[in-house]
Design a protein around this motif. Structure first.
Motif, PDB file in Angstrom:
ATOM      1  N   PRO A  59       0.797  -1.157  -0.150  1.00 44.63           N
ATOM      2  CA  PRO A  59       0.043   0.050   0.016  1.00 44.63           C
ATOM      3  C   PRO A  59       0.762   1.173   0.018  1.00 44.63           C
ATOM      4  O   PRO A  59       1.929   1.420   0.293  1.00 44.63           O
ATOM      5  N   ALA A  60       0.155   2.489  -0.431  1.00 44.34           N
ATOM      6  CA  ALA A  60       0.985   3.671  -0.448  1.00 44.34           C
ATOM      7  C   ALA A  60       1.217   4.093   0.920  1.00 44.34           C
ATOM      8  O   ALA A  60       0.454   3.767   1.996  1.00 44.34           O
ATOM      9  N   GLN A  61       2.292   4.632   1.324  1.00 43.27           N
ATOM     10  CA  GLN A  61       2.680   5.160   2.677  1.00 43.27           C
ATOM     11  C   GLN A  61       2.880   6.460   2.682  1.00 43.27           C
ATOM     12  O   GLN A  61       3.196   7.394   1.609  1.00 43.27           O
ATOM     13  N   PRO A  62       2.670   7.295   4.017  1.00 49.32           N
ATOM     14  CA  PRO A  62       2.962   8.536   4.167  1.00 49.32           C
ATOM     15  C   PRO A  62       4.499   8.629   3.817  1.00 49.32           C
ATOM     16  O   PRO A  62       5.264   7.663   4.477  1.00 49.32           O
ATOM     17  N   ILE A  63       4.983   9.861   3.515  1.00 50.50           N
ATOM     18  CA  ILE A  63       6.338   9.967   3.027  1.00 50.50           C
ATOM     19  C   ILE A  63       7.210  10.038   4.618  1.00 50.50           C
ATOM     20  O   ILE A  63       8.422   9.745   4.453  1.00 50.50           O
ATOM     21  N   THR A  64       6.673  10.207   5.589  1.00 45.61           N
ATOM     22  CA  THR A  64       7.440  10.585   6.660  1.00 45.61           C
ATOM     23  C   THR A  64       7.446   8.928   7.374  1.00 45.61           C
ATOM     24  O   THR A  64       8.619   8.883   8.195  1.00 45.61           O
ATOM     25  N   LYS A  65       6.945   7.891   6.788  1.00 40.92           N
ATOM     26  CA  LYS A  65       6.973   6.593   7.258  1.00 40.92           C
ATOM     27  C   LYS A  65       8.060   5.841   6.646  1.00 40.92           C
ATOM     28  O   LYS A  65       8.356   4.660   6.885  1.00 40.92           O
ATOM     29  N   ILE A  66       8.687   6.558   5.603  1.00 40.56           N
ATOM     30  CA  ILE A  66       9.223   5.741   4.500  1.00 40.56           C
ATOM     31  C   ILE A  66      10.748   6.170   5.095  1.00 40.56           C
ATOM     32  O   ILE A  66      11.487   7.170   5.304  1.00 40.56           O
ATOM     33  N   GLY A  67      11.516   4.938   5.117  1.00 42.03           N
ATOM     34  CA  GLY A  67      12.850   4.996   5.928  1.00 42.03           C
ATOM     35  C   GLY A  67      14.077   5.632   4.967  1.00 42.03           C
ATOM     36  O   GLY A  67      13.738   5.566   3.858  1.00 42.03           O
ATOM     37  N   ALA A  68      14.918   6.358   5.420  1.00 43.90           N
ATOM     38  CA  ALA A  68      16.318   6.920   4.411  1.00 43.90           C
ATOM     39  C   ALA A  68      17.291   5.860   4.269  1.00 43.90           C
ATOM     40  O   ALA A  68      18.099   6.128   3.539  1.00 43.90           O
ATOM     41  N   SER A  69      17.148   4.658   4.742  1.00 46.08           N
ATOM     42  CA  SER A  69      18.029   3.630   4.530  1.00 46.08           C
ATOM     43  C   SER A  69      18.183   3.203   3.039  1.00 46.08           C
ATOM     44  O   SER A  69      19.151   2.853   2.478  1.00 46.08           O
ATOM     45  N   ALA A  70      17.293   3.313   2.423  1.00 42.83           N
ATOM     46  CA  ALA A  70      17.107   2.862   0.864  1.00 42.83           C
ATOM     47  C   ALA A  70      18.133   3.878   0.083  1.00 42.83           C
ATOM     48  O   ALA A  70      18.367   3.414  -0.868  1.00 42.83           O
ATOM     49  N   THR A  71      18.153   5.085   0.465  1.00 44.39           N
ATOM     50  CA  THR A  71      18.991   5.958  -0.396  1.00 44.39           C
ATOM     51  C   THR A  71      20.447   6.313   0.121  1.00 44.39           C
ATOM     52  O   THR A  71      21.132   7.121  -0.217  1.00 44.39           O
ATOM     53  N   LYS A  72      20.721   5.298   1.079  1.00 41.69           N
ATOM     54  CA  LYS A  72      22.163   5.461   1.686  1.00 41.69           C
ATOM     55  C   LYS A  72      23.234   4.996   0.663  1.00 41.69           C
ATOM     56  O   LYS A  72      23.187   3.845   0.112  1.00 41.69           O
ATOM     57  N   THR A  73      24.262   5.739   0.580  1.00 46.24           N
ATOM     58  CA  THR A  73      25.221   5.696  -0.513  1.00 46.24           C
ATOM     59  C   THR A  73      26.163   4.685  -0.067  1.00 46.24           C
ATOM     60  O   THR A  73      26.399   4.588   1.124  1.00 46.24           O
ATOM     61  N   LEU A  74      26.683   3.926  -1.164  1.00 49.00           N
ATOM     62  CA  LEU A  74      27.707   3.064  -0.934  1.00 49.00           C
ATOM     63  C   LEU A  74      29.113   3.595  -1.542  1.00 49.00           C
ATOM     64  O   LEU A  74      29.066   3.839  -2.730  1.00 49.00           O
ATOM     65  N   PRO A  75      30.121   3.780  -0.949  1.00 48.81           N
ATOM     66  CA  PRO A  75      31.350   4.040  -1.544  1.00 48.81           C
ATOM     67  C   PRO A  75      31.751   3.187  -2.416  1.00 48.81           C
ATOM     68  O   PRO A  75      31.835   1.943  -2.251  1.00 48.81           O
ATOM     69  N   THR A  76      32.355   3.703  -3.687  1.00 49.16           N
ATOM     70  CA  THR A  76      32.811   2.606  -4.715  1.00 49.16           C
ATOM     71  C   THR A  76      34.268   2.230  -4.491  1.00 49.16           C
ATOM     72  O   THR A  76      34.703   1.327  -5.288  1.00 49.16           O
ATOM     73  N   GLY A  77      35.026   3.053  -3.654  1.00 48.78           N
ATOM     74  CA  GLY A  77      36.403   2.860  -3.573  1.00 48.78           C
ATOM     75  C   GLY A  77      37.379   3.801  -4.321  1.00 48.78           C
ATOM     76  O   GLY A  77      38.709   3.707  -4.069  1.00 48.78           O
ATOM     77  N   ILE A  78      36.622   4.722  -5.065  1.00 47.18           N
ATOM     78  CA  ILE A  78      37.491   5.697  -6.164  1.00 47.18           C
ATOM     79  C   ILE A  78      36.945   6.679  -5.549  1.00 47.18           C
ATOM     80  O   ILE A  78      35.868   7.271  -5.670  1.00 47.18           O
ATOM     81  N   GLY A  79      37.690   7.419  -4.887  1.00 51.14           N
ATOM     82  CA  GLY A  79      37.422   9.019  -3.980  1.00 51.14           C
ATOM     83  C   GLY A  79      36.958  10.014  -5.192  1.00 51.14           C
ATOM     84  O   GLY A  79      35.962  10.722  -5.148  1.00 51.14           O
ATOM     85  N   GLU A  80      37.564  10.077  -6.449  1.00 54.60           N
ATOM     86  CA  GLU A  80      37.258  10.980  -7.230  1.00 54.60           C
ATOM     87  C   GLU A  80      35.802  10.484  -7.982  1.00 54.60           C
ATOM     88  O   GLU A  80      35.061  11.600  -8.360  1.00 54.60           O
TER      89      GLU A  80
END
Length: 467
Positions: free
Chosen positions: A71-92
């Motif tokens: 079901p559709a959820q309120p935006i405040t109930k959606i966690g931010a973990s789904a957009t947590k970035t992963l480092p690629t190992g290349i800084g640039e």
């Protein structure tokens, strides 16, 4: 009697659709880009007419609507973990992406042939595998042996880095189902083929279908996918513009074949800014990131030579120190020559004309050769003062004061105009050991450890360095 379906012609550059073939696309002006394809089948109920047809179609769709899996959820109930970035190992690369790669995102990397796109992404896969994460590299342009040889040369051999030489999209999906990778690289999207879709690989229909399928795969599984894309002779991403709309990030990997310098720029980024620039260097051992590129653009001689001035250019939001060199000699013909490398070909002659008309220097009576060091390309007007003072230095065979940077735009009246980001530019120069700066009046820049001198005209700047 069923109506005969006629083919349509779609432009591979902009997606313009024409009922007949045309030599030149009326929308984008490209030649020979209209390719034949069959139109999509009409929706059911298309025989109805007027507003009643639209209302009936909507009512039918509502009646046949599927039950959502979640079901559709309120935006405040959606966690931010789904957009947590992963480092690629290349800084640039992480700098250009934001802070890393977002799970489930699709990144399209475009660039000219031979610039190093495949080598860079193979290094990304190698760094990913070093962290005990599974990476799948799909090559549709080269054989597995060719990629293996490159990986051995660049030190990218790891047990968790898997290689598949495959161009069939269905087979690639089978590899994903078996391996369950946490990163996938496809090289390249224009050589992949989707079964059941008309057209040749790289065409409008195939490129759109392949990109849409890979985007759906990324969103449903959370696997980040990096795509390699070709570019046209104009430097744009090859294929229909819909490719850039489907993906989340579009990067452009550029560089001069005569130089080892490579620049990675963000064109589109749904997760961050597009004004960051990553610097790399092409070496015999692969692509090496350059976290401090200013050293590549400065000469390494101890004493300051005449005909040389150091300035600070902004590439996006990144300040880069660059050296401008000028050489003036007696003309070999009646008309003095102007040879420019790395700078605006129209801007430099204008600065030399102002130098003669407003500052009394005989710059237009000499052959002038003006260039940047290290192959850097600078297009902004903040380097005008460096061009003028380097030319003055060459004319009089007097070097500029040591450890001095000059920044400013030169106007036709000989005035110096302010440029944006002066404090940030000077902070970068101070970090590299420069002690003095000449900037336009009104800049109001204060940087610790640097003596900033403000001048209003080009004549005042010359008097300052000639003291």
């Amino acid at each position: 009697m069923a109506k005969k379906v006629r083919p349509i012609h779609t432009c591979s550059e902009c997606g313009y659709v024409s009922p007949k073939w045309l030599g030149r696309c009326p929308e984008c002006g490209s030649w020979g880009t209209l390719q034949e394809s069959m139109p999509a089948a009409p929706a059911s109920g298309g025989g109805l007419g007027g507003g009643a047809a639209a209302q009936a179609a909507v009512s039918g769709q509502l009646a046949k609507g599927l039950t959502p899996t979640s079901p559709a959820q309120p935006i405040t109930k959606i966690g931010a973990s789904a957009t947590k970035t992963l480092p690629t190992g290349i800084g640039e690369l992480d700098r250009v992406l934001g802070t890393g790669i977002v799970p489930g995102s699709v990144v399209l990397m475009a660039g000219e042939p031979g610039v190093g796109k495949s080598t860079l992404l193979l290094e990304v896969a190698s760094q990913w595998a070093q962290l005990e994460r599974t990476a799948l590299y799909v090559t549709a342009e080269e054989s597995a042996g060719q990629v293996r040889a490159r990986a051995e040369r660049t030190g990218a051999l790891h047990d968790t880095l898997y290689l598949a030489a495959e161009s069939n999209l269905d087979v690639v999906f089978g590899h994903v189902e078996q391996l369950k990778p946490s990163l996938m690289i496809v090289d390249s999207v224009q050589t992949m083929h989707a079964a059941g879709v008309e057209g040749v690989a790289g065409g409008v229909a195939q490129s759109r279908a392949v990109t849409a399928a890979l985007t759906t795969l990324a969103k449903t599984t959370g696997i980040p996918i990096l795509l390699v894309g070709h570019v046209t002779k104009d430097g744009n991403v090859a294929g229909p513009r819909v490719l850039e709309h489907l993906v989340d990030v579009v990067l452009n990997f550029e560089g001069d074949r005569q130089s080892s310098l490579r620049m990675l720029r963000g064109i589109k980024n749904r997760f961050g800014a597009t004004d960051e620039v990553g610097c790399f260097e092409q070496t015999a051992g692969g692509i090496r990131e350059v976290s401090d590129p200013s050293g590549l653009f400065l000469s390494h001689r101890g004493a300051t030579p005449d005909g040389s001035a150091v300035t600070v250019a902004m590439d996006g939001v990144r300040p880069i120190l660059a050296e401008v060199q000028a050489l003036t000699v007696d003309p070999v013909s009646k008309n003095p020559r102007r040879v420019v490398t790395g700078l605006d070909n129209n801007r430099v002659p204008m600065v030399l004309a102002v130098l003669q008309a407003r500052a009394g220097q005989k710059s237009n009576e000499k052959d002038a050769y003006v260039a940047t060091v290290g192959g850097v390309r600078i297009n902004e007007t903040a380097t005008d003062l460096a061009v003028a003072l380097a030319t003055w230095s060459s004319l009089h065979e007097k070097p500029l004061p040591a450890k001095t940077v000059v920044i400013g735009e030169v106007g036709l009246a000989g005035e110096l105009r302010r440029v944006p980001g002066v404090e940030r530019r000077l902070a970068e120069a101070a970090r590299l050991g420069y002690k003095q700066a000449i900037v336009p009046a009104g800049s109001d820049a204060k940087v610790a450890g640097m003596h900033v001198k403000e001048v209003a005209t080009l004549g005042q700047a010359i008097a300052l360095v000639d003291a």
